[in-house]
Design a protein around this motif. Sequence first.
Motif, PDB file in Angstrom:
ATOM      1  N   LEU A 242      53.811  38.039  44.440  1.00  0.00           N
ATOM      2  CA  LEU A 242      52.903  36.954  44.837  1.00  0.00           C
ATOM      3  C   LEU A 242      52.064  36.526  43.629  1.00  0.00           C
ATOM      4  CD1 LEU A 242      51.736  38.595  48.188  1.00  0.00           C
ATOM      5  CD2 LEU A 242      53.251  36.606  47.994  1.00  0.00           C
ATOM      6  N   PRO A 243      52.681  35.872  42.664  1.00  0.00           N
ATOM      7  CA  PRO A 243      51.983  35.575  41.407  1.00  0.00           C
ATOM      8  C   PRO A 243      50.757  34.687  41.561  1.00  0.00           C
ATOM      9  CG  PRO A 243      54.047  34.347  41.564  1.00  0.00           C
ATOM     10  CD  PRO A 243      54.057  35.353  42.674  1.00  0.00           C
ATOM     11  N   ASN A 244      50.709  33.866  42.606  1.00  0.00           N
ATOM     12  CA  ASN A 244      49.563  32.977  42.797  1.00  0.00           C
ATOM     13  C   ASN A 244      48.422  33.625  43.572  1.00  0.00           C
ATOM     14  OD1 ASN A 244      50.877  30.859  41.462  1.00  0.00           O
ATOM     15  ND2 ASN A 244      51.874  30.185  43.350  1.00  0.00           N
ATOM     16  N   GLU A 245      48.662  34.850  44.054  1.00  0.00           N
ATOM     17  CA  GLU A 245      47.647  35.508  44.876  1.00  0.00           C
ATOM     18  C   GLU A 245      47.105  36.792  44.250  1.00  0.00           C
ATOM     19  OE1 GLU A 245      48.789  35.864  49.000  1.00  0.00           O
ATOM     20  OE2 GLU A 245      49.995  34.040  48.916  1.00  0.00           O
ATOM     21  N   ALA A 246      47.879  37.453  43.417  1.00  0.00           N
ATOM     22  CA  ALA A 246      47.428  38.687  42.762  1.00  0.00           C
ATOM     23  C   ALA A 246      46.648  38.324  41.508  1.00  0.00           C
ATOM     24  CB  ALA A 246      48.617  39.566  42.409  1.00  0.00           C
ATOM     25  N   ILE A 247      45.392  38.767  41.448  1.00  0.00           N
ATOM     26  CA  ILE A 247      44.481  38.382  40.367  1.00  0.00           C
ATOM     27  C   ILE A 247      43.925  39.633  39.690  1.00  0.00           C
ATOM     28  CG2 ILE A 247      42.285  37.249  39.828  1.00  0.00           C
ATOM     29  CD1 ILE A 247      42.788  35.417  42.229  1.00  0.00           C
ATOM     30  N   ALA A 248      43.895  39.607  38.368  1.00  0.00           N
ATOM     31  CA  ALA A 248      43.244  40.665  37.590  1.00  0.00           C
ATOM     32  C   ALA A 248      42.548  40.010  36.407  1.00  0.00           C
ATOM     33  CB  ALA A 248      44.247  41.711  37.120  1.00  0.00           C
ATOM     34  N   VAL A 249      41.224  40.045  36.399  1.00  0.00           N
ATOM     35  CA  VAL A 249      40.437  39.461  35.306  1.00  0.00           C
ATOM     36  C   VAL A 249      39.344  40.441  34.912  1.00  0.00           C
ATOM     37  CG1 VAL A 249      40.888  37.051  35.938  1.00  0.00           C
ATOM     38  CG2 VAL A 249      38.973  38.264  36.996  1.00  0.00           C
ATOM     39  N   PRO A 250      38.878  40.391  33.645  1.00  0.00           N
ATOM     40  CA  PRO A 250      37.805  41.311  33.228  1.00  0.00           C
ATOM     41  C   PRO A 250      36.576  41.168  34.117  1.00  0.00           C
ATOM     42  CG  PRO A 250      38.760  40.202  31.331  1.00  0.00           C
ATOM     43  CD  PRO A 250      39.320  39.523  32.551  1.00  0.00           C
ATOM     44  N   ARG A 251      35.931  42.303  34.356  1.00  0.00           N
ATOM     45  CA  ARG A 251      34.740  42.316  35.197  1.00  0.00           C
ATOM     46  C   ARG A 251      33.659  43.140  34.529  1.00  0.00           C
ATOM     47  NH1 ARG A 251      34.262  44.562  41.470  1.00  0.00           N
ATOM     48  NH2 ARG A 251      32.188  43.716  41.864  1.00  0.00           N
TER      49      ARG A 251
ATOM     50  N   HIS B 114      36.496  50.551  31.949  1.00  0.00           N
ATOM     51  CA  HIS B 114      35.766  49.332  32.256  1.00  0.00           C
ATOM     52  C   HIS B 114      36.648  48.483  33.160  1.00  0.00           C
ATOM     53  CE1 HIS B 114      33.514  50.063  28.241  1.00  0.00           C
ATOM     54  NE2 HIS B 114      32.870  50.622  29.257  1.00  0.00           N
ATOM     55  N   TYR B 115      36.020  47.900  34.154  1.00  0.00           N
ATOM     56  CA  TYR B 115      36.735  47.282  35.257  1.00  0.00           C
ATOM     57  C   TYR B 115      37.464  45.995  34.875  1.00  0.00           C
ATOM     58  CZ  TYR B 115      34.642  49.964  39.158  1.00  0.00           C
ATOM     59  OH  TYR B 115      34.284  50.937  40.054  1.00  0.00           O
ATOM     60  N   SER B 116      38.468  45.719  35.672  1.00  0.00           N
ATOM     61  CA  SER B 116      38.943  44.355  35.861  1.00  0.00           C
ATOM     62  C   SER B 116      38.748  44.073  37.350  1.00  0.00           C
ATOM     63  CB  SER B 116      40.416  44.198  35.474  1.00  0.00           C
ATOM     64  OG  SER B 116      41.234  45.002  36.302  1.00  0.00           O
ATOM     65  N   ALA B 117      38.610  42.804  37.690  1.00  0.00           N
ATOM     66  CA  ALA B 117      38.517  42.436  39.100  1.00  0.00           C
ATOM     67  C   ALA B 117      39.944  42.290  39.617  1.00  0.00           C
ATOM     68  CB  ALA B 117      37.749  41.129  39.266  1.00  0.00           C
TER      69      ALA B 117
ATOM     70  N   VAL C 299      32.401  36.910  34.649  1.00  0.00           N
ATOM     71  CA  VAL C 299      32.677  38.343  34.497  1.00  0.00           C
ATOM     72  C   VAL C 299      31.816  39.195  35.414  1.00  0.00           C
ATOM     73  CG1 VAL C 299      33.555  38.202  32.142  1.00  0.00           C
ATOM     74  CG2 VAL C 299      31.099  38.518  32.522  1.00  0.00           C
ATOM     75  N   GLN C 300      30.709  38.646  35.916  1.00  0.00           N
ATOM     76  CA  GLN C 300      29.899  39.393  36.874  1.00  0.00           C
ATOM     77  C   GLN C 300      30.459  39.272  38.291  1.00  0.00           C
ATOM     78  OE1 GLN C 300      25.809  37.896  35.095  1.00  0.00           O
ATOM     79  NE2 GLN C 300      25.446  39.646  36.415  1.00  0.00           N
ATOM     80  N   GLN C 301      31.381  38.346  38.505  1.00  0.00           N
ATOM     81  CA  GLN C 301      31.981  38.123  39.812  1.00  0.00           C
ATOM     82  C   GLN C 301      30.915  37.894  40.878  1.00  0.00           C
ATOM     83  OE1 GLN C 301      35.758  38.131  40.595  1.00  0.00           O
ATOM     84  NE2 GLN C 301      35.215  37.367  38.577  1.00  0.00           N
ATOM     85  N   LYS C 302      29.857  37.185  40.523  1.00  0.00           N
ATOM     86  CA  LYS C 302      28.837  36.816  41.509  1.00  0.00           C
ATOM     87  C   LYS C 302      29.334  35.588  42.259  1.00  0.00           C
ATOM     88  CE  LYS C 302      24.455  38.779  40.060  1.00  0.00           C
ATOM     89  NZ  LYS C 302      23.070  38.543  39.646  1.00  0.00           N
ATOM     90  N   TYR C 303      29.812  35.834  43.450  1.00  0.00           N
ATOM     91  CA  TYR C 303      30.382  34.751  44.249  1.00  0.00           C
ATOM     92  C   TYR C 303      29.361  34.275  45.274  1.00  0.00           C
ATOM     93  CZ  TYR C 303      31.029  38.647  47.485  1.00  0.00           C
ATOM     94  OH  TYR C 303      30.813  39.738  48.290  1.00  0.00           O
TER      95      TYR C 303
END
Length: 538
Positions: A281-290, A505-508, A524-528
Amino acid sequence: MKIFTYALALTMTTALSSQAIAANVPAGTKLADDQTYTYRMLDESSSVDPQLVEDTDGSGIVRDLFEGLYNQDGNGKSVPGVALGHTVSDDNMTYTFTLRQDAKWSDGNPVTAHDFVYAWKRAVTPELASPYAWYMELMSIKNGAEIIAGEMGPDALGVSASDDHTLVVELSQPLPYFADMVAHATTFPAPKWAIEAHGNEWTRPENIVGNGAFVLTEHVPKERTVRERNAMYWDNENTVLDKVVSLVIGDDAQALTRYRAGELDKTDIPAGQYPTLKEELPNEAIAVPRLCNYYFSYNLASGPEAFQDVRVRKALALALDRNVIVDQVLQGGQFPAYNFTPAATAGFDVPSIDYADMTQAERDAMAMELMAEAGYGKGGEPLAFTYLYNTSEAHQQVAIVASQMWKQKLGVDVTLENQEWKVFLENRGNQNFEMARGAWCGDYNEASTFLDLLVSSSGYNDAKYNNARVDELMASAKSSQAPGPLYTEVEQILADEMPVVPVYHYSANMMLKDNVEGWPVNNVQQKYYSKDMYKVAE
């Protein structure tokens, strides 16, 4: 006097407020008929009281129910919330915030500067025992430290309302990043009349009064929390989501199954499954620095005597193969950590740490040598301790792998103990542990949000680490225009004394339905903020 507006240095408040519009829906977008967003939470939130919440998921709920002076946009930049802008005195000691006049509480009362004054004084009052009172001290608000210590009353706090729409904050020292700190939940306003009327039950759905884009309509502890549109919110007409539902699901695999079944719009990726899910599911699986770190905390106050020996602490840190943990166990883009502060932190230069440049074989050899010198482990006095972590499949897998490494390389016996989130927080905070899982997500994007945790007076210094030089350096950094070298020295001290063991150190890592827009992947803070999100027609 300096004037700040957070939108290309504009001075017109009308231009500023346009930057704070909720969901930024492109023209021509066809929205889904059902604007309900449902996501998974691992644990029940600690609280939805702004001055009491202490966990990341709980803070997300609070950002829906309340609004502070500033919010963050999708890139992590400050944008107007209740405040349209602020000025700073020439000596950088006084901040004056101008509040919007159309902000209302969910019961129709206007939001005023007095509501912020009440909330900030409440946060530092010893009687409330806010777990984040120390954050208000970090903000260098005048007399904050003295009030928290019980040496002054809360009315002495350096915050006042010169009128209903002007908030004045006096600092005890200049703090270059002060304005970035007011997006934190602890600084959100509080409704005095509701709190006084209902006491500890003021946050129940039938009692709560908020000023955010949503109101709390249902809360079933350890099961679900429901928020619905707040008709009184100043920008309600630009909010798209009608309902936000968070479901507490303790098992990662079960959550993923429910995501696949369409019951969830967002969930966490189970440890080790990101590569497979990204391919499927390339459009749904997300990994970004956090902006978060993961570490092990020694109990230096009442833990095993062996932990008082720096050689033991360093041996355990050296024997931990972080590449195995991130590449073979977690597999979600995490970064091996050899220092405390994540590289993603704004303005932070990762220092050169000696053991970070070694091969794992070299680290293992040094670990065995240090442990032998200390007289523990293989051929020495047996070393055994209990490792405490909160219930999670990923935390469990990290714990198992780490304990196996310590057993095989150093002859150390580790008993693993997991606890439900609130129980875990209480026991860790009260030093009822020997070694415990630690993790921290930056409250603002500056290195001090991490390194302040190891200051002796920090409320989250669970190791009870005490180093006068670290305290001195961090105090100096607060007023320094170039704190980088100070942070580097602190990191070097931490590497030398190892009061905590940096792990990664995390990734989201998340699964997010591709019809959900507005998630802040570049923050990077993932404040949604749910008000910034919307669902498009499929």
